[in-house]
Design a protein around this motif. Structure first.
Motif, PDB file in Angstrom:
ATOM      1  N   VAL A 361      29.661  53.803  56.957  1.00 57.83           N
ATOM      2  CA  VAL A 361      28.543  52.852  56.921  1.00 57.83           C
ATOM      3  C   VAL A 361      28.607  51.922  58.128  1.00 57.83           C
ATOM      4  O   VAL A 361      27.591  51.636  58.765  1.00 57.83           O
ATOM      5  CB  VAL A 361      28.565  52.045  55.604  1.00 57.83           C
ATOM      6  N   ARG A 362      29.811  51.466  58.458  1.00 62.10           N
ATOM      7  CA  ARG A 362      29.948  50.584  59.624  1.00 62.10           C
ATOM      8  C   ARG A 362      29.548  51.300  60.908  1.00 62.10           C
ATOM      9  O   ARG A 362      29.034  50.683  61.843  1.00 62.10           O
ATOM     10  CB  ARG A 362      31.385  50.070  59.716  1.00 62.10           C
ATOM     11  N   ALA A 363      29.746  52.614  60.944  1.00 60.34           N
ATOM     12  CA  ALA A 363      29.440  53.376  62.155  1.00 60.34           C
ATOM     13  C   ALA A 363      27.942  53.521  62.393  1.00 60.34           C
ATOM     14  O   ALA A 363      27.530  53.828  63.517  1.00 60.34           O
ATOM     15  CB  ALA A 363      30.084  54.763  62.071  1.00 60.34           C
ATOM     16  N   VAL A 364      27.101  53.304  61.363  1.00 56.41           N
ATOM     17  CA  VAL A 364      25.654  53.486  61.538  1.00 56.41           C
ATOM     18  C   VAL A 364      24.924  52.164  61.696  1.00 56.41           C
ATOM     19  O   VAL A 364      23.692  52.142  61.712  1.00 56.41           O
ATOM     20  CB  VAL A 364      25.052  54.284  60.358  1.00 56.41           C
ATOM     21  N   VAL A 365      25.666  51.074  61.822  1.00 53.54           N
ATOM     22  CA  VAL A 365      25.030  49.759  61.910  1.00 53.54           C
ATOM     23  C   VAL A 365      24.100  49.662  63.118  1.00 53.54           C
ATOM     24  O   VAL A 365      23.085  48.943  63.078  1.00 53.54           O
ATOM     25  CB  VAL A 365      26.106  48.647  61.960  1.00 53.54           C
ATOM     26  N   GLU A 366      24.409  50.373  64.190  1.00 55.38           N
ATOM     27  CA  GLU A 366      23.582  50.278  65.393  1.00 55.38           C
ATOM     28  C   GLU A 366      22.375  51.212  65.371  1.00 55.38           C
ATOM     29  O   GLU A 366      21.590  51.214  66.306  1.00 55.38           O
ATOM     30  CB  GLU A 366      24.438  50.569  66.636  1.00 55.38           C
ATOM     31  N   GLU A 367      22.218  52.004  64.314  1.00 56.71           N
ATOM     32  CA  GLU A 367      21.026  52.846  64.190  1.00 56.71           C
ATOM     33  C   GLU A 367      19.901  52.005  63.594  1.00 56.71           C
ATOM     34  O   GLU A 367      20.021  51.533  62.456  1.00 56.71           O
ATOM     35  CB  GLU A 367      21.310  54.060  63.306  1.00 56.71           C
TER      36      GLU A 367
END
Length: 477
Positions: A361-367
């Motif tokens: 979830v943290r990895a998709v914050v910039e999407e």
């Protein structure tokens, strides 16, 4: 004359104003299925929790040491800027606790997998389960199940084995564990190896389409198959035997198995955990929805009309039949689609996953499409009250989320629901809302405004909304 009964909707993902309670007729449900009873001989929950506390005592000890020695206002958590124990920190813990650094690192890793320590970016802090460790048996059992689910991370993978072979064994082990649970006693390792071989062969066969009939088009593999391996051929014992040993040792290390004399037996904790997961799967398979065999997108669509508790039960059963990593990846893939309703439901399912989903979830914050949902998920995961989680969003992010939620309502809800969705907007007036909605750049803005104009009973407001939709469509101001 009939009337429509307004129903509170899970589509409201920003803070709503309270609606009047639904009439009791809406809340009528079919009689609940009697609570299943665990297999005869399964210890009581309090005894299972005592076993889990005993097995995780060393991990809890290291987590408490970290809470006292590395908390805010004390020494830095790590010297290397990572959420892992640096050499100096491990040596300090070893000195304070009278253990070796290798033992400290192993206990630290166990504490992280059990949720006693939570990793956030480049720092680590005590998990909520540590706070409740001595008083809440359910928190202890959930922590142990989290460790059980992560058994493949508890022991290093055999370096000489191909990652694809390791992944196949990890995918096949739920069937092996189910067989152990149903056997209700010791099972020869040779028998488990035969079962593992059969299941791995099935997995390899499922990855290919086999053409039927002469003259059919060549089959296209759904996943790459090694050129030197025939998926229809049984998996070789020489390849699988060391991987089964690794899996059994890893499950033994987390307290799910005991091995000896060429046999493997589930511990009471392991037997109970596998039974719980099998029960979840059976409940889902027997439910009206029955989404367990669906893809993430199909499962979410099947849950769209369910009430929150029923949907969460479906999520849990669907997750129980999959590894955490693959389930989270599937859910995020569904969230990236065009359907805003599935986006919201995917993050509801990720809330059921809990801590293991945090890195993804943290990895998709910039999407952009996922950012508001991910920020809300992370805020709630960090302990923020769900009613206040929206405060982590900027004005633009909250407006984007309002439009995305409105798109879900427009696609799947009724007109009055879309009108009521206006109540959840942050902006105090409709003109202010329209100004910010037009500026936020959501790809569904025009469709949302057109649907809102068609649904709203106030002619003047509907006209203003239609004008805003036209201006967004033409690029005017």
């Amino acid at each position: 004359m009939t009337s429509r009964i307004p129903r509170d909707s899970r589509l409201r993902l920003v803070r709503p104003r309270p609606l009047a309670a639904a009439p009791s007729a809406v809340n009528e449900r079919r009689p609940r299925r009697p609570a299943p009873r665990p297999p005869e001989g399964t210890p009581a929950p309090a005894e299972l929790a005592r076993m889990a506390r005993s097995g995780l005592a060393a991990a809890a000890r290291v987590a408490r040491w970290a809470d006292n020695a590395l908390g805010p206002g004390r020494d830095a958590a790590t010297a290397d800027g990572k959420a892992t124990l640096s050499e100096s920190t491990a040596e300090r813990a070893a000195s304070d606790l009278g253990l070796t650094t290798d033992r400290i690192r192993a206990d630290w890793d166990t504490a992280r997998l059990a949720g006693l320590v939570e990793v956030h970016g480049d720092s680590a802090r005590p998990g909520w389960r540590l706070r409740a460790w001595d008083r809440d048996d359910s928190a202890v059992l959930r922590g142990w199940v989290a460790l059980f689910d992560a058994w493949s991370l508890a022991s290093p993978e055999p370096e000489e084995q191909e990652p694809a072979a390791v992944a196949e064994v990890v995918s096949a082990m739920p069937q092996v564990l189910s067989f152990l649970q149903l056997s209700a006693g010791p099972v020869p390792v040779e028998q488990l190896l035969d079962l593992l071989r059969q299941r791995v062969t099935e997995l390899r066969t499922e990855r290919c389409e086999v053409p039927y009939g002469a003259g059919s088009e060549p089959a296209v593999p759904l996943a790459p198959v090694p050129v030197d391996a025939d998926p229809a051929e049984p998996a070789e014992d020489a390849e699988l035997a060391p991987l089964l040993d690794w899996a059994l040792n890893a499950l033994t290390s987390v307290g799910a198995l005991t091995c000896g004399g060429g046999q493997a037996t589930l511990t009471p904790l392991g037997n109970w955990a596998v039974w719980v997961k099998l029960e979840q799967i059976c409940v889902a398979a027997q439910s009206p929805a029955g989404n367990i065999e669906q893809s993430a997108e199909g499962m979410l669509r099947g849950c769209a009309q369910l009430r929150p508790n029923a949907a969460r039960a479906e999520y849990r059963a669907w997750l129980a039949a999959r590894t955490v990593g693959s389930a989270v990846s599937e859910l995020l893939l569904a969230a990236r689609g065009d359907d805003a309703l599935l986006r919201g439901l995917a993050f509801e399912a990720l809330r059921v996953v809990g801590a293991p989903a945090e890195p993804d979830v943290r990895a998709v914050v910039e999407e952009p499409a996922l950012r508001p949902y991910a920020l809300l998920w992370l805020a709630e995961h960090d302990g923020v009250d769900p009613e206040d989680a929206h405060e982590v969003l900027t004005r633009e992010e909250a407006t984007w989320l309002w439009v995305d939620t409105a798109a879900a309502v427009a696609d799947h809800g009724e007109a009055p629901m879309l009108v009521r969705h206006l109540e959840s907007a942050l902006q105090p007036t409709v003109p202010a809302l329209l100004t910010e909605v037009r500026a936020v750049g959501h790809p569904r803005t025009v469709q949302v405004l057109v649907a809102l104009a068609a649904a709203h009973p106030d002619p003047a407001l509907a006209k203003a909304v239609r004008r805003a939709a036209f201006q967004v469509h033409t690029g005017g101001s």
